[in-house]
Design a protein around this motif. Structure first.
Motif, mmCIF file in Angstrom:
data_model
loop_
_atom_site.group_PDB
_atom_site.id
_atom_site.type_symbol
_atom_site.label_atom_id
_atom_site.label_comp_id
_atom_site.label_asym_id
_atom_site.label_seq_id
_atom_site.Cartn_x
_atom_site.Cartn_y
_atom_site.Cartn_z
ATOM 1 N N ARG A 1 -12.981 7.154 13.675
ATOM 2 C CA ARG A 1 -14.098 6.964 12.736
ATOM 3 C C ARG A 1 -14.669 5.551 12.879
ATOM 4 N NH1 ARG A 1 -11.041 10.865 10.321
ATOM 5 N NH2 ARG A 1 -12.076 12.339 8.932
ATOM 6 N N ARG A 2 -13.777 4.592 13.003
ATOM 7 C CA ARG A 2 -14.211 3.187 13.121
ATOM 8 C C ARG A 2 -14.900 2.938 14.463
ATOM 9 N NH1 ARG A 2 -14.751 -1.400 11.072
ATOM 10 N NH2 ARG A 2 -13.947 -3.371 11.848
ATOM 11 N N ILE A 3 -14.382 3.506 15.527
ATOM 12 C CA ILE A 3 -14.993 3.348 16.852
ATOM 13 C C ILE A 3 -16.430 3.849 16.836
ATOM 14 C CG2 ILE A 3 -14.992 4.294 19.208
ATOM 15 C CD1 ILE A 3 -11.888 4.135 19.056
ATOM 16 N N PHE A 4 -16.650 5.046 16.313
ATOM 17 C CA PHE A 4 -18.004 5.612 16.317
ATOM 18 C C PHE A 4 -18.937 4.816 15.407
ATOM 19 C CE2 PHE A 4 -15.597 9.566 17.554
ATOM 20 C CZ PHE A 4 -16.034 9.544 18.868
ATOM 21 N N LYS A 5 -18.427 4.331 14.266
ATOM 22 C CA LYS A 5 -19.256 3.500 13.397
ATOM 23 C C LYS A 5 -19.646 2.220 14.105
ATOM 24 C CE LYS A 5 -19.530 1.175 8.939
ATOM 25 N NZ LYS A 5 -20.064 -0.051 9.546
ATOM 26 N N ARG A 6 -18.697 1.575 14.780
ATOM 27 C CA ARG A 6 -18.979 0.317 15.478
ATOM 28 C C ARG A 6 -19.992 0.507 16.601
ATOM 29 N NH1 ARG A 6 -13.376 -2.216 17.171
ATOM 30 N NH2 ARG A 6 -14.771 -3.802 18.053
ATOM 31 N N MET A 7 -20.031 1.693 17.177
ATOM 32 C CA MET A 7 -21.009 1.965 18.237
ATOM 33 C C MET A 7 -22.371 2.360 17.677
ATOM 34 S SD MET A 7 -18.935 3.746 21.373
ATOM 35 C CE MET A 7 -18.256 5.102 20.452
ATOM 36 N N GLY A 8 -22.448 2.539 16.349
ATOM 37 C CA GLY A 8 -23.726 2.901 15.746
ATOM 38 C C GLY A 8 -24.037 4.378 15.827
ATOM 39 N N ILE A 9 -22.988 5.210 15.925
ATOM 40 C CA ILE A 9 -23.172 6.659 16.003
ATOM 41 C C ILE A 9 -22.812 7.285 14.664
ATOM 42 C CG2 ILE A 9 -22.448 8.785 17.143
ATOM 43 C CD1 ILE A 9 -21.704 7.159 19.564
ATOM 44 N N ALA A 10 -23.698 8.153 14.162
ATOM 45 C CA ALA A 10 -23.427 8.869 12.915
ATOM 46 C C ALA A 10 -22.581 10.099 13.216
ATOM 47 C CB ALA A 10 -24.734 9.255 12.230
ATOM 48 N N ALA A 11 -21.294 9.891 13.459
ATOM 49 C CA ALA A 11 -20.393 10.988 13.826
ATOM 50 C C ALA A 11 -19.968 11.760 12.580
ATOM 51 C CB ALA A 11 -19.171 10.454 14.556
ATOM 52 N N ILE A 12 -19.856 13.082 12.734
ATOM 53 C CA ILE A 12 -19.458 13.969 11.638
ATOM 54 C C ILE A 12 -18.095 14.564 11.981
ATOM 55 C CG2 ILE A 12 -20.089 15.984 10.274
ATOM 56 C CD1 ILE A 12 -22.972 15.608 11.341
ATOM 57 N N PRO A 13 -17.032 14.208 11.234
ATOM 58 C CA PRO A 13 -15.726 14.834 11.490
ATOM 59 C C PRO A 13 -15.730 16.273 10.975
ATOM 60 C CG PRO A 13 -15.516 12.737 10.285
ATOM 61 C CD PRO A 13 -16.946 13.171 10.198
ATOM 62 N N VAL A 14 -15.313 17.219 11.815
ATOM 63 C CA VAL A 14 -15.305 18.630 11.406
ATOM 64 C C VAL A 14 -13.995 19.295 11.810
ATOM 65 C CG1 VAL A 14 -17.818 18.798 11.653
ATOM 66 C CG2 VAL A 14 -16.377 19.472 13.562
#
Length: 547
Positions: A114-127
């Protein structure tokens, strides 16, 4: 660690996946005839390495990772690096002594991803996700919304439920009759109705003047590498059963009839998971007739003897005491022969399935199983995936250690991966305009670009000074010293997507122009303040991403 990309087939034979991985796995032989695999994933390789070094509980937990090339013979590679046959992945494997320790390792990766994707600026959705060929229990995907997404995300607007359509479940709904009332059980005997050419659900609705919710649709599926025990399954006696080198028994090819309510569709991934299979696909017309005695469109659940019957839970649910809760009544089904349908079919009275399980495809508008709100859906691409594998690989590959009491135990595993190529492509897809890429500050090739209108005289001196100041400040900076027209330089910097552009032009000196890539207008600042201003832009952007 970096295991080789080409690994011995013997490792895959130990795990049992040599036979069951499916067509995505590329196999080959060495000149001496040894079986080899171009790694589609690395559970076997990491398990083999840990097996050779693990002896004591004191060494656990172990987490090993790699950034390495993989290859999967995708049936439909497309969208550039978004779905390619060869790709680069970061993946990791945890080895733990017990479930509590595995849960802790899993949560560490869930938080880190979650932190990796946030730091890259990606709005990732965990499903929630299907474990697929990896096996195991818990599984979570990290998706990014995309118009060219391969996956459909099922999302609840109220409670936050999120799942890949391959895994999503929904609250059961009430099947209604032609009058809009709940269907009621009938005592009428089955009536054979000639209906030549009435093959689709839409045609049946018109012919019988009944809603699709009162039909039972039966499809014949060809299933690969089913590991479910079919010894007592009606119609499965002719299926060939084999045993792999790990002693796991499976059916390389088998056939099943799958019954689902007429207004619903079968989810092939759910079906494969229920049958512990590597895949399932609709059978060909000749296979359908051989299995059911009727062509596609007229297959019914009554009187099936050549294949096991799977019923979706929209038809019936098996309760703990072995009885069934029937959810459709007085139904119409295929008649088991060409151009004939059966009227007044009652589940349980007229047929009992080998297995009743959830194999329906959940869609937008279905109800959330947790809170009852209506689902909505989005297209998305998978960037990362984490699994709790349990002892699937450590047990079959005979990995062991001595516990605190000196007893031999089998460790359990977790698996965690991020697709690097696909992640880069997803950043671009989320951050771009008609001029090109807009890299986030944490993922850009350079954080700033200095563009002198001409790299000569005072412009060269100022450009070099700003370059030196930014470099000393730790800012990644590119100096465009090419002998090109300014318009070409500006277009290239925009296309590449560098977040900040500094233009040094004779007309503006002693000021220079600073423009952020996503901004509409530049600003003018004194040349001696340019490096300080750009550093602040960079640091502030990184602070937001790293918050």
């Amino acid at each position: 660690m970096k295991p080789p990309v080409i690994v011995p087939g013997d490792l895959w034979k130990e795990s049992g996946r040599w036979e069951t991985m499916g067509a995505e796995m590329l196999k080959m032989k060495t000149r001496s005839g040894q079986d080899m695999v171009v790694s589609p994933t690395a559970e076997e390789a990491f398990t083999a390495v840990v097996r050779d070094g693990l002896t004591s509980y004191k060494q656990l937990p172990i987490i090993g990772y790699q950034i390495n090339t993989k290859y999967r013979d995708e049936i439909r590679p497309r969208y550039g690096v978004m779905r390619g046959r060869e790709f680069i992945m970061m993946d990791a494997y945890s080895f733990d002594a017990d479930q509590k320790s595995l849960d802790e390792s899993y949560e560490k990766f869930a938080k880190a991803y979650r932190r990796i994707f946030k730091r890259m600026g990606i709005a990732a959705i965990p499903v929630r996700a299907d474990t697929g060929a990896m096996g195991g229990s818990g599984s979570e995907e990290f998706m990014v919304e995309s118009e060219v997404g391969d996956n459909t995300l099922i999302l609840c607007p109220k409670c936050g439920y999120a799942a890949n359509v391959e895994k999503a479940s929904c609250r059961s709904d009430t099947a209604l009759d032609v009058n809009g009332r709940p269907q009621e059980r009938t005592d009428k005997v089955i009536e054979k109705v000639p209906c030549p050419g009435v093959e689709t659900i839409e045609q049946m609705e018109q012919f019988f003047k009944m809603p699709s919710m009162q039909f039972i649709k039966v499809l014949i599926y060809k299933v690969y590498n089913c590991a479910l025990d079919l010894t007592n399954a009606p119609g499965a006696a002719s299926f060939k059963r084999e045993k792999n080198e790990s002693g796991i028994q499976y059916y390389p090819v088998s056939f099943f009839a799958v019954a689902v309510r007429g207004d619903l569709d079968v989810n092939e991934t759910k079906l494969a998971a229920a049958l512990k299979a590597s895949g399932a696909e609709l059978a060909g017309e000749d296979e359908v007739i051989a299995c059911s005695g009727a062509p596609h469109g007229f297959v019914g659940p009554v009187g099936l003897t050549k294949v096991p019957l799977i019923a979706d839970e929209s038809i019936m649910v098996r309760k703990e005491d072995g009885s069934y809760e029937v959810r459709v009544h007085d139904t119409v089904t295929g008649g088991g022969e060409k151009d004939v349908d059966n009227l007044h079919v009652e589940p349980v009275r007229d047929f009992i399935p080998f297995l009743a399980t959830d194999v329906r495809t959940v869609k937008e508008g279905d109800k959330c199983p947790d809170c009852g709100a209506e689902f909505y859906s989005k297209k998305g691409n998978e960037l990362g995936h984490i699994f709790k594998l349990g002892d699937k690989y450590t047990k079959s590959m005979h990995v062991s250690y001595l516990d605190v009491n000196g007893k031999t135990q089998t460790p359990i595993m977790g698996c965690y991966g991020i697709g690097l190529d696909r992640t880069l492509a997803s950043i671009i897809e989320e951050h771009h305009d008609d001029k090109g890429i807009i890299w986030t500050m944490s993922t850009c090739p350079y954080q700033a670009a200095i563009v002198p209108i001409k790299y000569e005289g005072k412009m060269q001196t100022v450009a070099d000074t700003i370059y030196d100041e930014l470099t000393k400040a730790g800012i990644e900076v590119l100096l465009d010293d090419r002998n090109e027209r300014p318009g070409v330089k500006f277009a290239d910097i925009d296309l590449i997507g560098i977040p900040v552009r500094i233009v040094v032009g004779e007309k503006n000196l002693p000021n220079v122009e600073i423009k952020e890539r996503a901004a509409t207008e530049p600003i003018l600042v004194p040349a001696e303040k340019a490096a300080e201003s750009v550093e602040k832009i960079v640091r502030d952007a990184l602070a937001v991403l790293n918050a």
